[in-house]
Design a protein around this motif. Structure first.
Motif, PDB file in Angstrom:
ATOM      1  N   LYS A   1       0.835  -1.201   0.000  1.00 38.94           N
ATOM      2  CA  LYS A   1       0.000   0.000   0.000  1.00 38.94           C
ATOM      3  C   LYS A   1       0.867   1.247   0.000  1.00 38.94           C
ATOM      4  CE  LYS A   1      -3.727   0.134   2.546  1.00 38.94           C
ATOM      5  NZ  LYS A   1      -4.635   0.246   3.730  1.00 38.94           N
ATOM      6  N   GLY A   2       0.447   2.229  -0.802  1.00 39.99           N
ATOM      7  CA  GLY A   2       1.134   3.511  -0.837  1.00 39.99           C
ATOM      8  C   GLY A   2       0.513   4.469   0.156  1.00 39.99           C
ATOM      9  N   SER A   3      -0.388   5.330  -0.323  1.00 41.24           N
ATOM     10  CA  SER A   3      -1.030   6.325   0.543  1.00 41.24           C
ATOM     11  C   SER A   3      -2.531   6.334   0.322  1.00 41.24           C
ATOM     12  CB  SER A   3      -0.465   7.724   0.263  1.00 41.24           C
ATOM     13  OG  SER A   3       0.904   7.798   0.581  1.00 41.24           O
ATOM     14  N   VAL A   4      -3.242   6.827   1.328  1.00 40.19           N
ATOM     15  CA  VAL A   4      -4.688   7.043   1.259  1.00 40.19           C
ATOM     16  C   VAL A   4      -4.947   8.487   1.665  1.00 40.19           C
ATOM     17  CG1 VAL A   4      -6.959   6.338   2.067  1.00 40.19           C
ATOM     18  CG2 VAL A   4      -5.122   4.647   1.889  1.00 40.19           C
ATOM     19  N   ALA A   5      -5.739   9.199   0.873  1.00 40.38           N
ATOM     20  CA  ALA A   5      -6.043  10.596   1.196  1.00 40.38           C
ATOM     21  C   ALA A   5      -7.504  10.880   0.884  1.00 40.38           C
ATOM     22  CB  ALA A   5      -5.142  11.548   0.416  1.00 40.38           C
ATOM     23  N   TYR A   6      -8.184  11.539   1.825  1.00 37.50           N
ATOM     24  CA  TYR A   6      -9.561  11.980   1.626  1.00 37.50           C
ATOM     25  C   TYR A   6      -9.563  13.392   1.046  1.00 37.50           C
ATOM     26  CZ  TYR A   6     -11.324   8.028   4.358  1.00 37.50           C
ATOM     27  OH  TYR A   6     -11.643   6.770   4.804  1.00 37.50           O
ATOM     28  N   ASP A   7     -10.647  13.712   0.334  1.00 33.76           N
ATOM     29  CA  ASP A   7     -10.743  15.028  -0.297  1.00 33.76           C
ATOM     30  C   ASP A   7     -10.560  16.166   0.701  1.00 33.76           C
ATOM     31  OD1 ASP A   7     -13.074  14.414   1.020  1.00 33.76           O
ATOM     32  OD2 ASP A   7     -14.428  14.946  -0.618  1.00 33.76           O
TER      33      ASP A   7
ATOM     34  N   ASP B   1       6.098   7.607  -5.404  1.00 34.94           N
ATOM     35  CA  ASP B   1       5.982   9.018  -5.047  1.00 34.94           C
ATOM     36  C   ASP B   1       4.554   9.423  -4.683  1.00 34.94           C
ATOM     37  OD1 ASP B   1       4.875   8.769  -7.528  1.00 34.94           O
ATOM     38  OD2 ASP B   1       6.044  10.363  -8.477  1.00 34.94           O
ATOM     39  N   ASP B   2       3.555   8.581  -4.997  1.00 30.83           N
ATOM     40  CA  ASP B   2       2.153   8.856  -4.663  1.00 30.83           C
ATOM     41  C   ASP B   2       1.633  10.142  -5.291  1.00 30.83           C
ATOM     42  OD1 ASP B   2       1.482   6.587  -3.139  1.00 30.83           O
ATOM     43  OD2 ASP B   2       2.556   7.380  -1.425  1.00 30.83           O
ATOM     44  N   VAL B   3       2.206  10.549  -6.417  1.00 27.18           N
ATOM     45  CA  VAL B   3       1.699  11.692  -7.174  1.00 27.18           C
ATOM     46  C   VAL B   3       0.712  11.181  -8.215  1.00 27.18           C
ATOM     47  CG1 VAL B   3       2.290  13.542  -8.784  1.00 27.18           C
ATOM     48  CG2 VAL B   3       3.740  13.103  -6.797  1.00 27.18           C
ATOM     49  N   VAL B   4      -0.494  11.752  -8.199  1.00 24.85           N
ATOM     50  CA  VAL B   4      -1.571  11.277  -9.064  1.00 24.85           C
ATOM     51  C   VAL B   4      -2.181  12.462  -9.807  1.00 24.85           C
ATOM     52  CG1 VAL B   4      -3.823  10.138  -9.137  1.00 24.85           C
ATOM     53  CG2 VAL B   4      -2.086   9.355  -7.521  1.00 24.85           C
ATOM     54  N   TYR B   5      -2.439  12.260 -11.095  1.00 25.77           N
ATOM     55  CA  TYR B   5      -3.152  13.244 -11.906  1.00 25.77           C
ATOM     56  C   TYR B   5      -4.607  12.799 -11.996  1.00 25.77           C
ATOM     57  CZ  TYR B   5       1.735  13.781 -13.271  1.00 25.77           C
ATOM     58  OH  TYR B   5       3.096  13.927 -13.245  1.00 25.77           O
ATOM     59  N   MET B   6      -5.528  13.753 -11.969  1.00 23.32           N
ATOM     60  CA  MET B   6      -6.942  13.392 -12.032  1.00 23.32           C
ATOM     61  C   MET B   6      -7.770  14.549 -12.569  1.00 23.32           C
ATOM     62  SD  MET B   6      -7.739  13.332  -7.905  1.00 23.32           S
ATOM     63  CE  MET B   6      -6.343  12.267  -7.519  1.00 23.32           C
ATOM     64  N   LEU B   7      -8.961  14.201 -13.009  1.00 24.37           N
ATOM     65  CA  LEU B   7      -9.929  15.193 -13.453  1.00 24.37           C
ATOM     66  C   LEU B   7     -10.756  15.626 -12.258  1.00 24.37           C
ATOM     67  CD1 LEU B   7     -11.261  16.599 -15.971  1.00 24.37           C
ATOM     68  CD2 LEU B   7     -12.870  14.692 -15.973  1.00 24.37           C
ATOM     69  N   CYS B   8     -11.015  16.911 -12.138  1.00 22.39           N
ATOM     70  CA  CYS B   8     -11.706  17.444 -10.967  1.00 22.39           C
ATOM     71  C   CYS B   8     -12.855  18.342 -11.418  1.00 22.39           C
ATOM     72  CB  CYS B   8     -10.717  18.234 -10.110  1.00 22.39           C
ATOM     73  SG  CYS B   8     -11.303  18.635  -8.467  1.00 22.39           S
ATOM     74  N   GLU B   9     -14.042  18.120 -10.842  1.00 24.48           N
ATOM     75  CA  GLU B   9     -15.218  18.918 -11.165  1.00 24.48           C
ATOM     76  C   GLU B   9     -15.828  19.484  -9.891  1.00 24.48           C
ATOM     77  OE1 GLU B   9     -17.711  17.085 -14.506  1.00 24.48           O
ATOM     78  OE2 GLU B   9     -16.721  15.347 -13.621  1.00 24.48           O
ATOM     79  N   SER B  10     -16.508  20.604 -10.036  1.00 28.71           N
ATOM     80  CA  SER B  10     -17.141  21.241  -8.888  1.00 28.71           C
ATOM     81  C   SER B  10     -18.460  20.560  -8.553  1.00 28.71           C
ATOM     82  CB  SER B  10     -17.379  22.729  -9.184  1.00 28.71           C
ATOM     83  OG  SER B  10     -18.144  23.317  -8.160  1.00 28.71           O
ATOM     84  N   LYS B  11     -18.751  20.417  -7.259  1.00 28.45           N
ATOM     85  CA  LYS B  11     -20.025  19.858  -6.822  1.00 28.45           C
ATOM     86  C   LYS B  11     -21.182  20.838  -7.016  1.00 28.45           C
ATOM     87  CE  LYS B  11     -18.065  16.974  -3.149  1.00 28.45           C
ATOM     88  NZ  LYS B  11     -18.050  16.745  -1.683  1.00 28.45           N
ATOM     89  N   SER B  12     -20.864  22.093  -7.261  1.00 25.44           N
ATOM     90  CA  SER B  12     -21.900  23.119  -7.351  1.00 25.44           C
ATOM     91  C   SER B  12     -22.700  23.051  -8.636  1.00 25.44           C
ATOM     92  CB  SER B  12     -21.260  24.508  -7.232  1.00 25.44           C
ATOM     93  OG  SER B  12     -20.410  24.762  -8.342  1.00 25.44           O
ATOM     94  N   GLY B  13     -22.268  22.209  -9.577  1.00 25.97           N
ATOM     95  CA  GLY B  13     -22.960  22.120 -10.856  1.00 25.97           C
ATOM     96  C   GLY B  13     -22.610  23.239 -11.804  1.00 25.97           C
ATOM     97  N   SER B  14     -21.459  23.886 -11.594  1.00 22.23           N
ATOM     98  CA  SER B  14     -21.061  25.011 -12.440  1.00 22.23           C
ATOM     99  C   SER B  14     -20.510  24.573 -13.792  1.00 22.23           C
ATOM    100  CB  SER B  14     -19.991  25.843 -11.720  1.00 22.23           C
ATOM    101  OG  SER B  14     -18.805  25.072 -11.534  1.00 22.23           O
ATOM    102  N   LYS B  15     -20.340  23.261 -13.981  1.00 21.82           N
ATOM    103  CA  LYS B  15     -19.815  22.685 -15.225  1.00 21.82           C
ATOM    104  C   LYS B  15     -18.372  23.091 -15.494  1.00 21.82           C
ATOM    105  CE  LYS B  15     -24.323  22.260 -17.478  1.00 21.82           C
ATOM    106  NZ  LYS B  15     -25.139  22.553 -18.684  1.00 21.82           N
TER     107      LYS B  15
ATOM    108  N   ASP C   1      -0.427  15.238  -4.549  1.00 26.47           N
ATOM    109  CA  ASP C   1       0.522  14.386  -3.828  1.00 26.47           C
ATOM    110  C   ASP C   1      -0.243  13.759  -2.665  1.00 26.47           C
ATOM    111  OD1 ASP C   1       2.507  13.332  -2.102  1.00 26.47           O
ATOM    112  OD2 ASP C   1       4.003  14.694  -2.938  1.00 26.47           O
ATOM    113  N   LEU C   2      -0.599  12.477  -2.808  1.00 22.51           N
ATOM    114  CA  LEU C   2      -1.412  11.820  -1.789  1.00 22.51           C
ATOM    115  C   LEU C   2      -0.631  11.599  -0.497  1.00 22.51           C
ATOM    116  CD1 LEU C   2      -3.285   9.131  -3.931  1.00 22.51           C
ATOM    117  CD2 LEU C   2      -4.031  11.432  -3.324  1.00 22.51           C
ATOM    118  N   LYS C   3       0.674  11.463  -0.599  1.00 28.28           N
ATOM    119  CA  LYS C   3       1.483  11.243   0.606  1.00 28.28           C
ATOM    120  C   LYS C   3       1.554  12.519   1.445  1.00 28.28           C
ATOM    121  CE  LYS C   3       5.054   8.697   0.119  1.00 28.28           C
ATOM    122  NZ  LYS C   3       6.384   8.183  -0.295  1.00 28.28           N
TER     123      LYS C   3
END
Length: 262
Positions: A146-152, A196-210, A218-220
């Motif tokens: 296991k590497g790392s675990v991170a919550y938003d 290194d636990d560096v992750v790229y990801m797509l991120c969207e707003s919860k507000s529905g702003s599109k 860096d999850l670590k």
């Protein structure tokens, strides 16, 4: 000298432990695990591995870590939004993002309630959160680490410019900006040859702003490293990591001095 592609048909065998799995594999991508060693990745099941340069190649199977609890039930469509696999110098990197209903700290156990107010009887809005987890292994080993675990809500946004580019962020009770108001998907691990636990990801707003962004986390260290606005416009294709940029940092050759001497 003229370079050209050539095709060679390879015949091999399947190791006894992999025979049952190989027949069910539907490859989502192909990764290079080493010199001549190729992996066909089924993101729901695992990796079929083969050294195609051997005289008698043998197929064997590497199972992926089990799905996180929130993904084990219900219909399965595309794996790309929640999990991914990459490899660099024989180090296999696995990453998964799980969406979950965030616990309400004010919610009381129903057995302990003696009086119900009207507000207790109304259906409460579900607050969704997410967490990301990484695993690593060498393809020659028989175990994942296991590497790392991170919550938003743990991932901090420290750079002022990041908050300017992502104005939807709100601070927590301690006055720190986090990714709590964002939803992440389509994770891709970096191609560094270490954990290194560096992750790229797509991120969207919860507000529905599109609005949407491509972010580096860096999850670590639990920090937002970089981000860039990325308009989806109703379509997004999974990203694939590449080491091509390693070969583009070529130092320009010194210009030849053609001037005549004195």
């Amino acid at each position: 000298m003229t370079w050209a592609w050539s095709v060679k048909e390879v015949e091999g065998d399947v190791s006894p432990g992999a025979r049952a799995e190989v027949s069910h594999i539907i490859a989502s991508k192909v990764i290079l695990l080493g010199e001549g060693t190729v992996g066909w990745v089924d993101l729901w099941r695992g990796i079929v591995v083969c050294n195609v340069l051997e005289e008698m190649p043998m197929l064997w199977f590497i199972p992926l870590p089990p799905l996180m609890p929130g993904h084990r039930e219900g219909p399965k469509s595309s794996p790309w939004p929640i999990r991914n696999v990459s490899c660099s110098d024989g180090l296999i990197k696995y990453v998964e993002i799980e969406k979950h209903q965030r616990h309400d700290p004010d919610e009381r156990p129903f057995d302990d309630i003696d009086t119900l107010y009207e507000a207790d009887c109304l259906k409460k809005h579900k607050v969704m959160g997410w967490k990301a987890m990484t695993w690593y292994r060498r393809f020659s080993c028989d175990r994942w680490s296991k590497g790392s675990v991170a919550y938003d809500k743990e991932i901090s946004v420290d750079q002022p410019m990041h908050s300017v580019l992502m104005p939807e962020l709100t601070d927590d009770n301690a006055g720190e900006l986090t990714l709590e108001d964002m939803l992440a998907s389509y994770p891709v691990s970096s191609l560094a040859d270490h954990c290194d636990d560096v992750v790229y990801m797509l991120c969207e707003s919860k507000s529905g702003s599109k609005k949407s962004w491509l972010i580096t986390v860096d999850l670590k260290k639990k920090i937002l490293v970089e981000l860039a606005p990325f308009p989806l416009e109703g379509y997004y294709s999974p990203a694939h990591p590449s080491e091509l940029s390693n070969y583009l940092n070529v130092t320009p050759a010194e210009e030849e001095d053609t001037s005549e001497g004195p």
